[in-house]
Enzyme design. Structure first.
Site, PDB file in Angstrom:
ATOM      1  N   GLU A 129      23.776 -33.108  34.880  1.00  0.00           N
ATOM      2  CA  GLU A 129      23.435 -34.464  35.321  1.00  0.00           C
ATOM      3  C   GLU A 129      23.847 -35.483  34.490  1.00  0.00           C
ATOM      4  OE1 GLU A 129      19.455 -34.153  36.430  1.00  0.00           O
ATOM      5  OE2 GLU A 129      19.438 -36.227  37.366  1.00  0.00           O
ATOM      6  N   ARG A 154      18.226 -20.515  27.240  1.00  0.00           N
ATOM      7  CA  ARG A 154      18.706 -21.664  26.671  1.00  0.00           C
ATOM      8  C   ARG A 154      18.591 -21.719  24.946  1.00  0.00           C
ATOM      9  NH1 ARG A 154      16.766 -25.615  29.708  1.00  0.00           N
ATOM     10  NH2 ARG A 154      16.960 -27.386  28.251  1.00  0.00           N
ATOM     11  N   LYS A 168      16.335 -33.971  27.092  1.00  0.00           N
ATOM     12  CA  LYS A 168      16.896 -35.419  27.211  1.00  0.00           C
ATOM     13  C   LYS A 168      15.939 -36.525  27.280  1.00  0.00           C
ATOM     14  CE  LYS A 168      20.835 -33.978  30.389  1.00  0.00           C
ATOM     15  NZ  LYS A 168      21.109 -34.007  31.639  1.00  0.00           N
TER      16      LYS A 168
HETATM   17  P1  ATP Z   1      17.524 -32.268  32.662  1.00  0.00           P
HETATM   18  O1  ATP Z   1      17.708 -31.277  33.949  1.00  0.00           O
HETATM   19  O2  ATP Z   1      16.069 -32.544  32.089  1.00  0.00           O
HETATM   20  O3  ATP Z   1      18.546 -33.511  32.912  1.00  0.00           O
HETATM   21  P2  ATP Z   1      19.306 -30.243  31.346  1.00  0.00           P
HETATM   22  O4  ATP Z   1      19.050 -29.997  30.060  1.00  0.00           O
HETATM   23  O5  ATP Z   1      18.885 -29.230  32.466  1.00  0.00           O
HETATM   24  O6  ATP Z   1      18.319 -31.671  31.619  1.00  0.00           O
HETATM   25  P3  ATP Z   1      21.771 -30.833  32.792  1.00  0.00           P
HETATM   26  O7  ATP Z   1      22.463 -31.895  32.417  1.00  0.00           O
HETATM   27  O8  ATP Z   1      21.119 -30.558  34.092  1.00  0.00           O
HETATM   28  O9  ATP Z   1      20.553 -30.919  31.792  1.00  0.00           O
HETATM   29  O10 ATP Z   1      22.529 -29.606  32.232  1.00  0.00           O
HETATM   30  C1  ATP Z   1      23.639 -29.129  32.362  1.00  0.00           C
HETATM   31  C2  ATP Z   1      23.777 -27.627  32.094  1.00  0.00           C
HETATM   32  O11 ATP Z   1      23.720 -27.470  30.715  1.00  0.00           O
HETATM   33  C3  ATP Z   1      22.888 -26.852  32.969  1.00  0.00           C
HETATM   34  O12 ATP Z   1      23.705 -25.569  33.399  1.00  0.00           O
HETATM   35  C4  ATP Z   1      21.854 -26.433  31.999  1.00  0.00           C
HETATM   36  O13 ATP Z   1      21.363 -25.019  32.355  1.00  0.00           O
HETATM   37  C5  ATP Z   1      22.888 -26.207  30.646  1.00  0.00           C
HETATM   38  N1  ATP Z   1      21.981 -26.674  29.472  1.00  0.00           N
HETATM   39  C6  ATP Z   1      20.938 -27.578  29.399  1.00  0.00           C
HETATM   40  N2  ATP Z   1      20.048 -27.452  28.125  1.00  0.00           N
HETATM   41  C7  ATP Z   1      20.416 -26.219  27.690  1.00  0.00           C
HETATM   42  C8  ATP Z   1      20.282 -25.712  26.422  1.00  0.00           C
HETATM   43  N3  ATP Z   1      19.434 -26.046  25.593  1.00  0.00           N
HETATM   44  N4  ATP Z   1      20.931 -24.232  26.030  1.00  0.00           N
HETATM   45  C9  ATP Z   1      21.601 -23.975  27.024  1.00  0.00           C
HETATM   46  N5  ATP Z   1      22.162 -24.514  28.214  1.00  0.00           N
HETATM   47  C10 ATP Z   1      21.567 -25.771  28.474  1.00  0.00           C
HETATM   48 MG    MG Z   2      19.103 -29.940  34.914  1.00  0.00          MG
END
Ligand code: ATP
Ligand code: MG
Length: 563
Positions: free
Chosen positions: A35, A260, A270
């Site tokens: 995102e 994760r 984030k």
């Molecule tokens: P938010 O939803 O709060 O914006 P998010 O960490 O889910 O944060 P995204 O941009 O939606 O961010 O994440 C993109 C991809 O990266 C998703 O598939 C998510 O599952 C993966 N991802 C995010 N954080 C981690 C992490 N700490 N370890 C592994 N994969 C991650």
């Molecule tokens: Mg997300």
């Protein structure tokens, strides 16, 4: 590219099995779906290496898809930074750069399709009421009084939602599933909401936006994804993912969840990272202390060391925290082989070699990397006045202190054996100002003398006058606690910020060969750590150095100091 095959894991086992059974016609197609509401961090790197790594190893494809359904928090700056970071990590997606927002028309049509099938309805409950009706983990929810509207009425209301006739929060489109489901996600989740906000790509075209759970599965389906890999917190959303695609009867990827990445002394939310930037607790998203990909890049980490780290930690089904040392070791291992070694003094103590001619300079030969003879050697000047690290001298040496002390002899690497004859102090403060030493000409180059005499300690040094004075930034962890969220009641992780996460040494004294150090180069400062020529702050002839990592990890250091 130097990307090697990654070790097996449970996701690869699933794919192997699918291929064996001829599922998806032998295709493997993954995606990385960030995102664009912040910069990517090291947790995303794990997901990137996993998704793109699978595509690479199975000769499949991996899409970059911006999951941009939230118009308010998303910005073009983030879109650009994500593109740059994934590229930098070493992965390519060709033409396959997609945006969930490109599917808004089709998503709307699919929502209409669900309404026509009697599987979605417009609900007029307020957000508060919806929450109350939802029930709890132990109590079933209650059906909305609007649940049994006719298809015609729903179609009419949904169209009018789209036309902007209703206020934000006054109506939502909900999937009609099961208010008594033990899985709260399945209790008639909202799939469209009114949001009168412009979108960074679709402008003012829409005032209703699809929700994540509705958008994600359909986007995967449209792109022909075979394996939709996400983090564990989406396990409860999987039934909804499956439900939407089953109702619509369209291509159905398999969602697979993995744990994760959590890293010690590090925050990977984030929202929190944005807060650090906005409150100016760091200099920006690419501050070398940030766990963002751009922060690690600015710090001096290599893409290959981050990929090696992601391979090493593997992929599992249960959450755990990886010690920061594991990441640090992956860059140490690489730079130990690749980074040329130089001598630099960060906390100088002057040494005067009293029996060395005042106007003499000798060029001493110094090996660039003992691990790699092909890196050759260079010359470093030796003069009567030198700097050594203040810490390499003790007036009253503790037991087993093999460095310099009054009356003691030590080896200057590539220099001479020197002996400390006199300690000069400030009469007022008692601070040691300089040491007067003598040298043994028979030890030139730092070699053992013919009389077979040996010394136990070898220290580094820099000739005083020819030294390059430069700024060196010593970075340390941003959070003092292994678990930054381990806080007293009423406080948050910001109370665990490390006040000493950045110490600037200005000037440090470096051997003059570093005058030509170029932005982006990496060096080992002997006995001190690995350093990166900061591309933003450096100018030709005037390099600024970031400490990437110390030579040994902190725990080893602590253990050592306790011995
Ligand atoms: P938010 O939803 O709060 O914006 P998010 O960490 O889910 O944060 P995204 O941009 O939606 O961010 O994440 C993109 C991809 O990266 C998703 O598939 C998510 O599952 C993966 N991802 C995010 N954080 C981690 C992490 N700490 N370890 C592994 N994969 C991650
Ligand atoms: Mg997300």
């Amino acid at each position: 590219m130097d990307i090697s095959k990654t070790p097996a894991n449970f996701i690869r086992d699933i794919i192997d099995e699918d291929l064996k059974n001829g599922k998806n016609g032998g295709r493997v197609h993954t995606r990385f779906p960030p995102e664009p509401n912040g910069y990517l961090h090291i947790g995303h790197a794990k997901s990137i290496c996993l998704n793109f790594g699978i595509a690479r190893d199975y000769r499949g494809l991996c899409n970059l898809r911006y999951d941009d359904t939230n118009p308010e928090k998303e910005e073009v700056e983030y879109v650009d930074s994500i593109r740059e970071d994934v590229h930098w990590l070493g992965f390519e997606w060709g033409e396959r750069e997609y945006y969930a927002s490109d599917y808004f028309d089709r998503l709307f049509a699919y929502a209409v399709d669900l309404i026509k099938k009697g599987k979605a309805y417009v609900c007029d409950l307020s957000p508060d009421e919806i929450r109350k009706y939802r029930g709890t983990l132990t109590e079933p929810g209650k059906e909305s009084p609007y649940r049994n509207r006719s298809v015609e009425e729903n179609l009419d209301l949904f169209e009018r939602m789209r036309q902007g006739e209703f206020d934000e929060g006054s109506r939502v489109l909900r999937a009609k599933i099961d208010m008594a489901s033990p899985n709260i996600t399945m209790r008639d989740p909202a799939i469209y909401r009114i949001k009168k906000a412009d979108h960074h790509r679709t402008g003012s075209k829409w005032c209703i936006y699809p929700m994540y759970d509705f958008t994600h599965c359909i986007s995967d389906s449209i792109e022909g994804i075979t394996h939709s890999i996400c983090t564990l917190e989406f396990e409860n959303n999987r039934p909804l993912y499956d439900w939407v695609l089953d109702q619509l009867g369209i291509h159905h990827p398999q969602q697979i969840e993995f744990a994760r990445l959590n890293l010690s002394n590090t925050v990977l939310s984030k929202r929190r990272l944005l807060e650090l930037v906005q409150k100016k607790m760091v200099s920006g998203w690419d501050d070398p202390r940030m766990p963002t990909i751009s922060g690690f890049r600015r710090r001096g980490y290599t893409a290959s060391s981050i990929r090696a780290f992601c391979d090493r930690i593997g992929v599992a089904k249960f959450n755990s925290t990886i010690d920061l040392v594991v990441l640090e070791n992956s860059i140490r291992e690489e730079l130990n082989k690749t980074a040329p070694r130089v001598m630099a003094i960060l906390d100088p103590l002057k040494v005067v070699i009293t029996d060395y001619p005042e106007d003499q300079t000798e060029e001493m030969e110094a090996v660039n990397n003992p691990e790699d003879p092909s890196q050759g050697s260079r010359r470093v000047p030796f003069t009567r006045e030198l700097y050594i690290e203040r810490d390499d001298f003790r007036e009253v040496p503790p037991p087993k202190f093999f460095r310099l002390a009054p009356g003691k002899e030590v080896r200057l690497r590539y220099g001479y054996f020197i002996k400390c004859e006199k300690v000069i102090k400030d009469t007022q403060t008692g601070k040691i100002l300089e040491l007067h030493c003598t040298h043994d000409p028979a030890t030139r180059g730092g070699n053992n003398p013919p009389d077979g005499r040996k010394v136990k300690g070898t220290i580094h040094w820099v000739a005083a006058k020819p030294a390059l004075k430069a700024e060196v930034r010593l970075y340390d962890v941003l959070f003092t606690k292994k678990d930054p969220n381990d806080v007293e009641e009423g406080k948050d992780c910001l109370s665990n910020l490390n006040p000493k996460s950045l110490e600037t040494v200005s000037p440090a004294y470096l051997e003059p060969s570093l005058k030509t150090a170029k932005a982006g180069e990496r060096y080992q400062f002997e006995r001190t750590g690995y350093f990166f020529v900061d591309p933003v702050s450096s100018a030709p002839g005037n390099p600024v150095f970031n400490r990437i990592v110390t030579l040994r990890d902190t725990w080893e250091k602590i253990e050592k100091s306790q011995k």
